[in-house]
Scaffold this motif. Structure first.
Motif, short mmCIF file in Angstrom:
data_model
loop_
_atom_site.label_atom_id
_atom_site.label_comp_id
_atom_site.label_asym_id
_atom_site.label_seq_id
_atom_site.Cartn_x
_atom_site.Cartn_y
_atom_site.Cartn_z
N ALA A 290 11.74 -1.04 8.07
CA ALA A 290 12.42 -0.89 9.36
C ALA A 290 11.41 -0.65 10.47
CB ALA A 290 13.41 0.27 9.29
N LEU A 291 10.35 0.09 10.17
CA LEU A 291 9.31 0.33 11.17
C LEU A 291 8.68 -1.00 11.60
CD1 LEU A 291 7.50 2.37 12.72
CD2 LEU A 291 5.96 2.28 10.78
N VAL A 292 8.33 -1.80 10.61
CA VAL A 292 7.75 -3.11 10.93
C VAL A 292 8.75 -3.94 11.72
CG1 VAL A 292 6.85 -5.23 9.95
CG2 VAL A 292 6.28 -3.06 8.89
N GLY A 293 10.03 -3.86 11.32
CA GLY A 293 11.06 -4.63 12.01
C GLY A 293 11.18 -4.25 13.47
N ILE A 294 11.19 -2.96 13.73
CA ILE A 294 11.36 -2.52 15.11
C ILE A 294 10.12 -2.87 15.93
CG2 ILE A 294 11.54 -0.46 16.55
CD1 ILE A 294 13.39 0.68 14.43
N TYR A 295 8.95 -2.70 15.32
CA TYR A 295 7.71 -3.09 16.00
C TYR A 295 7.78 -4.57 16.37
CZ TYR A 295 2.96 -4.72 16.59
OH TYR A 295 1.85 -5.33 17.09
N THR A 296 8.23 -5.39 15.42
CA THR A 296 8.25 -6.83 15.63
C THR A 296 9.25 -7.21 16.71
OG1 THR A 296 7.73 -7.06 13.31
CG2 THR A 296 8.48 -9.03 14.44
N LEU A 297 10.42 -6.53 16.70
CA LEU A 297 11.42 -6.85 17.72
C LEU A 297 10.87 -6.55 19.10
CD1 LEU A 297 14.84 -5.73 16.27
CD2 LEU A 297 13.99 -8.03 16.70
N GLN A 298 10.20 -5.41 19.22
CA GLN A 298 9.65 -5.06 20.53
C GLN A 298 8.60 -6.07 20.95
OE1 GLN A 298 7.53 -1.40 20.87
NE2 GLN A 298 7.48 -1.62 23.08
N ASP A 299 7.78 -6.45 20.00
CA ASP A 299 6.73 -7.43 20.26
C ASP A 299 7.35 -8.75 20.72
OD1 ASP A 299 4.27 -8.61 20.26
OD2 ASP A 299 4.36 -9.15 18.14
N LEU A 300 8.40 -9.17 20.02
CA LEU A 300 9.02 -10.45 20.37
C LEU A 300 9.73 -10.36 21.72
CD1 LEU A 300 10.38 -11.60 16.92
CD2 LEU A 300 8.55 -12.62 18.24
N TRP A 301 10.27 -9.22 22.00
CA TRP A 301 10.92 -9.02 23.30
C TRP A 301 9.88 -9.18 24.41
CZ3 TRP A 301 15.37 -9.22 25.59
CH2 TRP A 301 15.59 -8.56 26.80
N ASP A 302 8.69 -8.64 24.19
CA ASP A 302 7.62 -8.83 25.17
C ASP A 302 7.27 -10.32 25.29
OD1 ASP A 302 7.50 -6.19 25.67
OD2 ASP A 302 5.74 -5.79 24.41
N LYS A 303 7.18 -10.96 24.15
CA LYS A 303 6.83 -12.38 24.16
C LYS A 303 7.91 -13.18 24.88
CE LYS A 303 3.38 -12.51 20.86
NZ LYS A 303 2.99 -11.11 21.15
N PHE A 304 9.15 -12.78 24.65
CA PHE A 304 10.26 -13.49 25.26
C PHE A 304 10.14 -13.45 26.78
CE2 PHE A 304 14.70 -13.58 26.80
CZ PHE A 304 15.05 -14.83 26.32
N GLY A 305 9.65 -12.36 27.32
CA GLY A 305 9.52 -12.24 28.76
C GLY A 305 8.22 -12.84 29.29
N ASP A 306 7.38 -13.33 28.42
CA ASP A 306 6.10 -13.87 28.86
C ASP A 306 6.29 -15.30 29.33
OD1 ASP A 306 3.60 -14.79 29.22
OD2 ASP A 306 2.77 -13.92 27.39
N LEU A 307 6.28 -15.48 30.64
CA LEU A 307 6.60 -16.80 31.15
C LEU A 307 5.46 -17.80 30.96
CD1 LEU A 307 8.38 -15.68 34.40
CD2 LEU A 307 9.37 -16.27 32.20
N HIS A 308 4.32 -17.31 30.50
CA HIS A 308 3.21 -18.24 30.27
C HIS A 308 3.35 -18.97 28.95
CE1 HIS A 308 1.17 -16.62 33.72
NE2 HIS A 308 1.41 -15.40 33.25
N LEU A 309 4.18 -18.46 28.08
CA LEU A 309 4.33 -19.09 26.78
C LEU A 309 5.29 -20.26 26.90
CD1 LEU A 309 4.61 -16.07 24.34
CD2 LEU A 309 2.66 -17.54 24.72
#
Lengths: 868, 773
Positions: A290-309
């Motif tokens: 679950a720790l890895v999962g939450i870390y990953t979700l937060q990471d992906l949320w950041d990526k989702f907002g990265d308009l350069h990607l």
């Protein structure tokens, strides 16, 4: 634009930007060699509010531009070193490997020292040793834990030449042929591995060398971890893989600036594999997942907002996580079960947990020799076909509620209370019992085979009671009718009548098509076969179906599964829990049928076993009537209010007491509390003053002055006193340590099952990380305001004692900057406290010999039952 | 920034509109967002006038009263929890002390209502189905109170929506969901606490909305007025029922979010400003409500001066403040060599022994000591007599002979002349606990095992042991186990009496005993007169705050202890979908029943609205994360801040139930249902129109005037409203026989009303034959 060509966060004031720099632009940057001369805490304090001059203020501060992602916590990128040309260079380059090496050697000492002292079965060795024996004898057994850990125990047994012949009775002495020392040593190796993992994790999390030393020392010197690693238990593996998962995650985090590189993929995949391994040892591994999962979700949320990607890159990021963190772990988990089934191909004590078909394929099982076709008068056991279903069972105990008649349950072990006779209904000619016909030999009768829609009674063999239902609500599932054992061979009523409904056959398909209702004879193809025919039993009067769910009865029903009569809407699909098959079958008048059966598919067995594990895990709730002296409550753990006696306490026995190193446990828990306050404080400060070191530029004009509430002038913005890098580092480690702790602790508070102190051991790791992290934040990473020359000296060299030049060392020490000396003091005091308490308590893990009274001063808290 | 294309430039995210931001809006959206109020649809213009609003609210309120008072005298029998709350009302009238898990405000109101309508308190509301008319109880007057409050909830809901800036039709829509709801109606027509709870909860929401609208006029008298009103209503909500604490939590969450915004360095110039705001809220929302909450209890204690059913829950010190309390009247100090009877506090059995011995071998194969049995016996008997033997030298006479806290004593069983003993032998039923037995008095070989320490509850050193009031634990000197008993019966060999054993848990709460009576003193005489003639005892005084503290603690403990299963209890997940209701009352003869179930149309509309709302927020979050700006700022502001508050109300009144282990019922969802009705209105507005009344907050005099925009949902609003009301009303009428408990239904009719198969209605026509078990 900054040199990197990336958009710069607007709240980066120019001079600050130059001062800190990004890792890309200043590759030699490292946190504990921070050159920023202005110590962060001195800014932002000191000056009272309002005195500060008006400053330029930027409104866009709240908008966290995604390009800021490059500033994150963790270990800064290290430049690749040129290959060494001289021996001196080689040694110098490999200096950082020395501390972990030394700690590993020390760990070998603490873990292996006197490991074979107690030649008896200690504590849960009774379970896990026994499971190892089952692997070696290849007998199918059942347990609530996934198989990987126990297979490794079995492997250790195999490698050390154990033949599987010992039954591991709790407290028994090991006979000479059981190589228990070798087995313990192999499993303790996982405990040894925890120590270097602790060190490297601290490094990867971006902690200073000081803090990394502390983490390694705490892992090394905690008596709880030490004690649990020294026996034939699963915990050392669980802990090792938990540590490994955190390590892989930190490692992966540090690859963020180079997505899709080889290293990035490696560590992502390693994290996934590690998750799979930890979960395959014990289900507690789901918490670190679950720790890895939450870390990953937060990471992906950041990526989702990265308009350069680009969308393609986004998809790649998501896909990589799904592949490595979901699919890979599941494959690893399933693979362990596959191996489990492959090894355990003989019949054993856990058979009854599995489906009849699975059992029939185990060596040593005699199902295929049973008579094939069921007839009136057959003695059978009846198996529920739902995933995790058990055998229909009854015993002399009665229901304390409802009808107070004899209990009928579903039971997962073989037992003669599972045996039933199929007898005809009361209105039919009874070939054995009915006195009307006088005593006669039932063998004279023609064999009557059972078929679809026949009416039978199910008679419990040991008690001769009939399975019975009536309009009384079932004890737990109130919506269903109760099922009880009623009457005997001569007493009964129509409420004992059950209509057999054949749903089909696993092998032969729909057998009812051969039925000819008008013809008096039954087509042999429509007969009911043992093992394969799917049956239901409908109550003739009430119309409900004999069903078993997954609800356990309370203690009065021995936590067995409730059996009730489920009402069913007409035309609905048959409920899984109401489908049964005949498992064992005895009938002296019928010939044994030698037949081979196809294997049940792996996936079915896998799901079946997992559901069975879950069901019996849920039944492990504390019994309010019984006082379990070993169990403890989660809130007793963080401050070590309780310990656990792992074995008998006689004077002649070697005694082990499972507890922790009080300094580490208390320190960890206190630092968690402090960390909560510091985090809240910092977040409030950021809200109040903005992030960063604050702004020192005067306001170019007062245009913005009226935009606050009430049109009042805006406050100057001192910031929270941390650089972006410092904030990111603080936040990164806090969320891993704090989040990990919460995820490993809260579930125990919520779940109803019985808990023991060793459940806290994985949780403790996060408390330890937090302990080191806080010291790091408050002490070790505070820059020493000193000349550059002093920072070149590796900090650890101060503690090395060079015998020939003691005065020189003292002189050097005195000339160190004040902050550095404070660091030395804090480090020395903490380490001595940890080591001191370890040495004080070493006997609880290494074994207390002789009367326990002779080992003085161990009961630091009232509830530690070391002495009484 | 090539990727953003024609999308609107992202505006800074701010919790609340400010000038800075409005300026941007004005520049960019003046034309499409702000319009002339005269361009609206004529219907809209008519409906938005004050007159129209008054008419609508008057109609809604009149209907609400009509529906809640219709046949309020039926049934003239005690229904469901009227058993409890009616009884409590009668206790207030009689002044007898009682104990309940809920705070007293709503029950005080019932007491008041009963007193107004002339109830003399003689009727005890013993069983569901007891007749009121036969016992001359003015129950209609008492039921009128919740009916009035329940009816008034409807206009309050309307006002909340109106104040939040929704048009008349939308506000009426939300009010109609409550107005026609069968669950709210059934719950308000009976002597139950929920109507009071819901009414004050809705008032709290209303007051807080008003308070928030005044945020640009901070620290004015109006602002303070609504702040204090919020606090007062909140205290009343909390005082009505334990669940009201969730309303307090809601306001707490909202205030924290609000303060968090004020803390922002962009919003407030100085910390003083922040602390002023903080202090105002601390006084208005913590201090004032707490004082009010305390005052409810003060009234509660003041009204209940005499002894009653609640005595036994309280501590001895508390009980001695109640007039006529048995403990107060007959508590006496115990002296050595007194013969006493000892009773277990929870199970009320006497400590008992008789000549029979434990069987040597139990059924499970364990071995006993074969000593004399010591059991718990429920009835008065000579064998319950025990004499207290000292283990120290005593003075000849005087107070030195009184038994005191922490004294080591022996207990002599008078009839068999043996002393109580426990030892490390497993008890008959529990292998983990120690066996209790007795040992001949003159055989001193096991003297040390017969010593027990007397540990009085909450006692100070040297406190005297009193009969009745002196609760104590008896701790074995050598093995430190406490004498304990549990409800399990011993087998036939001990005449099915209760087992007594030694509990190893040193702090076991249920190991508490008391001395029921002093049978005889040393000389064998009745000791009643030994202290001479006693003047009649006066109730003692006790500090109010200590009383309050003790009662609060007990309420918490008992609330957590309500875990017994109940046939109509249901899980929180079932509630919004109306999976199961509660059978309140049945009458066999004309097959009448009251079944608490909501209006299916209304509840499912709310569920749909909730999911749409969550969907909108999720989509908005995702879109903004990608720099898209799909929702106009005024609308988003409304969705996040105003509707967001309703959502917090809903979530805070709902989510905690998932964590509770106590028995839960569908009526616990009513508060959340009200919040979901508000959300349903907001979502309907969002679906119907992009326009909105904006801004709705009162502006500060120094602020520049905003440009305004006005909602215009035109003709489709009223049409949808009317259609919805028709659907609601039809469903209401269809379910009305279950709500009002009249008329009676045939079995087939009952089957027809059973819209979901999970509803367990009575008198359903049976499909399967009835058979004797």
């Amino acid at each position: 634009m900054n040199p990197g060509g990336r958009a710069v966060a607007v709240d980066f004031v120019e001079d600050e930007f130059e001062e800190i720099g990004y890792p890309e632009t200043l590759p030699t940057y490292s946190p504990h060699m921070d050159e920023s001369a202005a110590a962060r805490r001195r800014l932002g304090k000191g000056k009272p509010e309002g005195v500060e001059e008006k400053v330029w203020y930027d409104d866009e501060d709240d908008y966290k531009a995604p390009s800021l992602r490059s500033i994150s916590g963790g270990r800064p990128a290290q430049p690749a070193l040129p290959p060494p040309t001289t021996l001196h260079e080689f040694i110098f380059q490999n200096m950082p490997s020395i501390p972990p090496l030394v700690y590993t050697l020390l760990a070998c000492y603490t873990r292996f020292h006197r490991i074979g002292l107690s030649a008896t079965v200690v504590w849960d060795e009774a379970h896990f040793g026994k499971f190892a024996s089952h692997y070696l004898k290849r007998e199918f057994y059942f347990d609530v834990h996934p198989p990987l850990g126990k297979m490794l125990v079995g492997l250790a047994g195999l490698l050390s030449g154990y033949n599987g012949g010992f039954d591991f009775k709790s407290g028994a002495d090991y006979p000479p042929e059981v190589p228990y020392v070798a087995m313990r040593v192999m499993l303790a190796t996982f405990g040894v591995g925890m120590v270097p993992l602790g060190w490297f994790t601290a490094i990867e999390l971006g902690m200073s060398q000081w803090a990394a030393h502390l983490v390694a020392l705490m892992v090394l010197f905690d008596v709880g971890w030490l004690c649990i690693s020294r026996f034939i238990l699963l915990d050392s593996m669980l802990l090792f893989f938990t540590f490994l998962t955190v390590f892989c995650l930190s490692k992966f985090h540090n690859q963020q600036s180079h997505p899709f590189d080889f290293d990035w993929w490696t560590w992502l995949a390693m994290t996934g594999i590690s998750i799979g391994l930890v979960t395959s040892v014990k289900m507690v591994g789901l918490f670190v997942t679950a720790l890895v999962g939450i870390y990953t979700l937060q990471d992906l949320w950041d990526k989702f907002g990265d308009l350069h990607l680009t969308p393609k890159e986004q998809a790649k990021h998501w896909g990589a996580r799904v592949l490595c963190l979901i699919i890979v772990p599941i494959l690893v988990f399933m693979a362990t079960f596959k191996i489990h089934f492959m090894i355990l191909n003989h019949s054993g004590p856990g058979d009854a947990q599995m489906s009849s078909l699975f059992q029939a394929n185990l060596y040593g099982n005699d199902f295929h020799n049973n008579p094939l076709e069921i007839a009136i008068g057959s003695k059978v056991t009846i198996k529920n076909m739902a995933f995790g279903g058990g055998l229909l069972h009854s015993h002399v105990q009665t229901y304390p509620t409802g009808s107070n008649q004899q209990q009928v349950t579903c039971y997962h072990y073989k037992d003669e209370n599972n045996e039933f006779w199929f007898w005809p209904g009361w209105d039919q000619k009874d070939t054995v019992w009915d006195p009307k016909y006088g005593p006669h030999d039932p063998n004279d009768e023609e064999v009557r085979f059972l078929k679809h829609l026949d009416v039978v009674r199910l008679v419990h063999v040991p008690t001769t009671r009939n399975i019975h239902s009536h309009t009384i609500p079932a004890p737990v599932t109130k919506a269903n009718w109760e099922i009880s054992g009623y009457g005997n061979a001569t007493i009964g009523d129509v409420q004992d009548h059950w209509v057999v409904e054949v749903l089909g056959d696993v092998v032969r398909g729909d057998v009812n098509r051969y039925l000819e209702p008008k013809s008096a004879t039954v087509d042999p193809r429509a007969r009911i076969h043992a093992l394969t025919t799917r049956l239901r039993f409908r109550h003739q009067v009430l119309g409900c179906y004999l069903s078993a769910g997954r609800t356990s009865l309370p203690q009065w029903g021995f936590k067995q599964i409730e059996v009730s009569c489920a009402k069913e809407e007409a035309g609905s699909k048959p409920a899984e829990g109401s489908i049964w098959n005949v498992e064992s079958h005895w009938n002296t008048r019928l010939p044994p049928a030698a037949r081979s059966l196809s294997r049940s598919p792996f996936l079915t067995d896998f799901i079946h076993l997992n559901i069975a594990m879950m069901t019996s895990n849920n039944a492990l709730v504390p019994d309010p009537d019984k006082e379990d002296l070993l169990a403890s409550k989660p809130w007793e753990w963080p401050f070590l209010s309780v310990g656990l006696r792992m074995c008998g306490w006689g004077d002649a026995q070697i005694k082990y007491y499972l507890m922790g190193n009080p300094i580490i446990w208390w320190g960890g828990s206190i630092s968690l509390i402090i960390a909560a306050f510091v985090s809240v404080g910092l977040v409030v400060r950021r809200q109040r003053y903005g992030g960063g070191r604050g702004t020192r530029k005067p306001a170019p004009n007062s245009l913005n002055g009226d935009s606050g509430r009430n049109g009042a002038a805006l406050a100057p913005r001192p910031g929270d006193g941390l650089t972006q890098r410092e904030w990111a580092q603080f936040w990164h480690v806090t969320r891993i340590a704090g989040g990990g702790w919460i995820l490993h602790y809260l579930p125990f508070l919520i779940m109803g099952r019985v808990t023991y102190i060793h459940h806290y051991l994985p949780t403790l790791y996060f408390a330890v990380l937090m302990f080191a992290h806080l010291l790091d934040y408050f002490v070790f990473q505070v820059p020493s305001t000193a000349s550059a020359s002093l920072q070149v000296v590796p900090t650890s060299s101060v503690s090395l004692s060079d015998l020939n030049s003691i005065p020189k060392i003292i002189r050097t020490f005195r000339s160190l900057p004040r902050m550095t000396r404070i660091k030395v003091y804090v480090f020395t005091i903490t380490v001595s406290a940890i080591f001191g308490t370890f040495w004080w308590f070493r006997a609880v893990a290494w074994g207390i010999e002789g009367p326990v009274r002779d080992t003085w001063g161990l009961a630091w808290r009232e509830n530690w039952n070391i002495y009484h | 920034m090539a990727g953003t294309g024609k999308l609107r430039q992202r505006a800074p995210v701010s919790a609340r509109a400010n000038f800075e931001y409005d300026r941007i809006q004005e520049e960019e959206h003046t034309d499409d967002v702000y319009q002339n109020p005269n361009n609206r649809h004529p219907i809209e213009k008519i409906l938005e006038t004050d007159k129209a609003s008054v008419v609508v609210v008057a109609v809604l309120t009149a209907l609400a009263f009509a529906l809640r008072f219709y046949k309020i005298n039926h049934p003239d029998q005690v229904v469901f929890d009227e058993v409890h709350f009616g009884k409590f009302a009668s206790y207030y009238i009689l002044g007898e002390y009682y104990f309940d898990v809920h705070p007293p405000f709503a029950k005080l109101l019932f007491g008041l209502a009963g007193w107004f309508s002339g109830f003399d308190g003689h009727f005890q509301f013993e069983n569901i189905g007891d007749s009121y008319t036969q016992n001359h109880v003015p129950y209609v007057g008492m039921r009128a109170l919740p009916a009035i409050l329940g009816s008034l909830t409807v206009p309050v809901v309307y006002a909340i929506m109106k104040q939040s800036g929704y048009s008349t039709v939308i506000a009426a829509f939300s009010a109609a969901i409550i107005l026609f709801d069968n669950a709210h109606i059934a719950q308000s027509r009976l002597i139950l606490l929920d109507a009071t709870l819901i009414f004050f909860m809705s008032l709290t929401i209303y007051a807080y909305v008003r308070f928030q609208k005044l945020r640009y006029r901070e620290f004015t008298s109006e602002w303070f007025g609504w702040l204090f009103a919020t606090g007062i209503f909140m205290a009343c909500t909390w005082g009505s029922k334990v669940n009201g604490v969730l309303t307090v939590a809601t306001v707490g969450v909202a205030v924290l979010i609000d303060l968090w915004g004020i803390l922002d360095y962009k919003k407030s110039p100085s910390m003083d400003y922040f602390w002023k705001h903080f202090a105002a809220r601390a006084i208005g929302l913590i201090v004032v409500p707490f004082i009010i909450y305390l005052s409810f209890f003060w009234v509660h204690f003041a009204l209940l001066p005499t002894s009653g059913t609640g005595d036994s829950f309280m501590s001895p010190a508390f009980q001695e403040t109640l007039a006529g309390n048995e403990m107060l009247l007959s508590a006496q100090e115990i002296r050595y060599y007194d013969t006493v009877t000892i009773r277990h506090k929870d199970t009320k059995v006497y400590l008992h022994s008789h000549v029979e011995r434990y069987p040597l071998k139990y059924d499970d194969g364990r071995i006993s000591s074969q000593g004399q049995q010591v059991t718990g016996y429920g009835h008065a008997d000579e064998n319950n007599n025990w004499q207290i033997i000292p283990t120290k030298a005593l003075p000849e006479t005087g107070r030195g002979r009184i038994v005191r806290h922490n004294d080591m004593i022996q207990l002599l069983h008078v009839n068999t002349d043996t002393v109580l003993l426990t030892h490390d032998v497993a008890s008959p039923l529990m292998p983990t606990n120690q066996e209790f037995t007795t040992w001949p008095r003159d055989d001193t070989s096991r003297f040390n095992e017969t010593l027990f320490q007397l540990s009085l509850t909450d006692a100070h050193d040297g406190e005297a042991w009193k009969s009745k009031s002196g609760y104590f634990r008896l701790i074995h000197g050598q093995t430190r186990v406490s004498m304990w008993t549990h409800t399990k019966q011993l087998p036939e060999w001990a005449f099915r009496q209760q087992e007594i054993n030694g509990n190893k848990n040193p702090s076991e709460k249920t190991a508490t005993w008391f001395v029921e009576d002093i049978v005889a003193d040393e000389t064998g005489e009745d000791p009643k007169e030994r202290t001479g003639h006693q003047p009649p005892k006066v109730p003692k005084k006790m500090n109010f705050f200590r009383k309050f503290g003790e009662l609060q603690l007990l309420m918490l403990q008992h609330n957590a202890g309500l875990t017994a299963s109940h046939p109509y209890a249901s899980g929180p997940l079932n509630w919004p979908f109306l999976i199961a209701g509660i059978s309140f009352w049945t009458e066999n003869d004309p097959q009448k029943q009251i079944y608490l179930i909501g209006n299916l149309v209304g509840w499912w509309t709310c569920v749909v609205a909730l999911s749409i709302y969550v969907g909108i927020l999720g989509a908005d979050l995702l879109a903004r994360r990608r720099n898209n700006d799909p929702i106009p700022e005024p609308v988003r502001n409304r969705l996040w801040n105003s509707t967001g508050f309703f959502f917090v109300v809903w979530a805070v009144h709902y989510a905690p139930f998932f964590l509770m282990n106590r028995q839960l019922f569908i009526h616990h969802y009513l508060a959340s249902h009200l919040a979901s009705a508000l959300i349903a209105g907001a979502v309907l507005q969002f679906i119907l129109s992009e326009t909105i009344n904006y801004p709705i907050s009162v502006e500060a005099p120094t602020m520049r005037r905003h440009k305004r925009q006005y909602v215009d949902i035109g003709l489709k609003g009223p049409i949808i409203f009317v259609l919805f009301c028709i659907a609601m009303f039809s469903m209401f009428v269809f379910l009305a026989p279950l709500t009002y408990g009249t008329p009676g239904l045939t079995g087939d009719q009952v089957n027809g009303k059973r819209l979901l198969s999970s509803w367990t209605l009575h008198f359903a026509a049976k499909k399967t034959a009835e058979v004797v078990p």
